[in-house]
Design a protein around this motif. Sequence first.
Motif, PDB file in Angstrom:
ATOM      1  N   VAL A  66       3.252  40.627 -12.099  1.00  0.00           N
ATOM      2  CA  VAL A  66       3.699  40.594 -13.500  1.00  0.00           C
ATOM      3  C   VAL A  66       4.383  41.914 -13.849  1.00  0.00           C
ATOM      4  CG1 VAL A  66       2.897  40.591 -15.902  1.00  0.00           C
ATOM      5  CG2 VAL A  66       2.018  38.891 -14.310  1.00  0.00           C
ATOM      6  N   THR A  71     -10.780  35.410 -20.050  1.00  0.00           N
ATOM      7  CA  THR A  71      -9.535  35.490 -20.811  1.00  0.00           C
ATOM      8  C   THR A  71      -9.077  36.933 -21.006  1.00  0.00           C
ATOM      9  OG1 THR A  71     -10.047  33.419 -21.913  1.00  0.00           O
ATOM     10  CG2 THR A  71      -8.455  34.856 -23.009  1.00  0.00           C
ATOM     11  N   ILE A 100      -5.422  38.519 -19.711  1.00  0.00           N
ATOM     12  CA  ILE A 100      -4.469  39.113 -20.664  1.00  0.00           C
ATOM     13  C   ILE A 100      -4.200  40.572 -20.288  1.00  0.00           C
ATOM     14  CG2 ILE A 100      -4.155  39.832 -23.071  1.00  0.00           C
ATOM     15  CD1 ILE A 100      -5.702  37.231 -23.834  1.00  0.00           C
ATOM     16  N   LEU A 143      -0.897  38.534 -17.911  1.00  0.00           N
ATOM     17  CA  LEU A 143      -0.594  37.116 -17.723  1.00  0.00           C
ATOM     18  C   LEU A 143      -0.491  36.373 -19.054  1.00  0.00           C
ATOM     19  CD1 LEU A 143      -3.052  36.576 -14.775  1.00  0.00           C
ATOM     20  CD2 LEU A 143      -0.569  36.430 -14.629  1.00  0.00           C
ATOM     21  N   ASP A 144       0.437  35.463 -19.137  1.00  0.00           N
ATOM     22  CA  ASP A 144       0.589  34.566 -20.280  1.00  0.00           C
ATOM     23  C   ASP A 144      -0.303  33.361 -20.000  1.00  0.00           C
ATOM     24  OD1 ASP A 144       1.347  32.459 -21.990  1.00  0.00           O
ATOM     25  OD2 ASP A 144       3.409  33.180 -22.089  1.00  0.00           O
ATOM     26  N   THR A 185      -0.785  30.548 -21.337  1.00  0.00           N
ATOM     27  CA  THR A 185      -0.249  29.193 -21.475  1.00  0.00           C
ATOM     28  C   THR A 185       0.767  28.846 -20.392  1.00  0.00           C
ATOM     29  OG1 THR A 185       1.484  29.929 -22.995  1.00  0.00           O
ATOM     30  CG2 THR A 185      -0.598  29.176 -23.975  1.00  0.00           C
ATOM     31  N   LYS A 186       1.379  29.859 -19.789  1.00  0.00           N
ATOM     32  CA  LYS A 186       2.439  29.595 -18.806  1.00  0.00           C
ATOM     33  C   LYS A 186       2.101  30.042 -17.387  1.00  0.00           C
ATOM     34  CE  LYS A 186       6.082  30.085 -22.231  1.00  0.00           C
ATOM     35  NZ  LYS A 186       7.217  30.891 -22.673  1.00  0.00           N
ATOM     36  N   GLN A 187       1.164  30.974 -17.238  1.00  0.00           N
ATOM     37  CA  GLN A 187       0.943  31.571 -15.926  1.00  0.00           C
ATOM     38  C   GLN A 187      -0.457  31.406 -15.365  1.00  0.00           C
ATOM     39  OE1 GLN A 187       2.413  35.536 -17.128  1.00  0.00           O
ATOM     40  NE2 GLN A 187       3.768  35.353 -15.365  1.00  0.00           N
TER      41      GLN A 187
END
Length: 117
Positions: A25, A47, A51, A55-56, A58-60
């Motif tokens: 990333v 979570t 973060i 990392l996203d 919702t996408k990753q």
Amino acid sequence: MQAAGIALWACDNNEGALHLAGYLVKHHRTVMPMADADSRTTRHFKTEKLIKAGLDLTKQVSHVGESDGYNELEKLFSDLQWAAAANPTGPAPRASCGAPTTSPNTGAASSANASST
């Protein structure tokens, strides 16, 4: 898979996987960590840690099996599928002469070196 831009990395453990994901990333590389659904409860895949690694969510991030109600990757495939994938990797151990073996169809023990007398 490499030709399609997909790379699988063995990172030894969850911490190694998260470090690799964070590195990718940071260097603007496409990354999609894949973990068992129950990994959400491990300290490395909570979570906050995802973060922090950049990392996203919702996408990753993908938790394998979660949408199908499974916690483990292994549960996504039947025993027959696992056996079909594993069998070509090497021969089954052979019984030594005279050692009892078990018939896969009946479970009955037999002798590998049976003789009639």
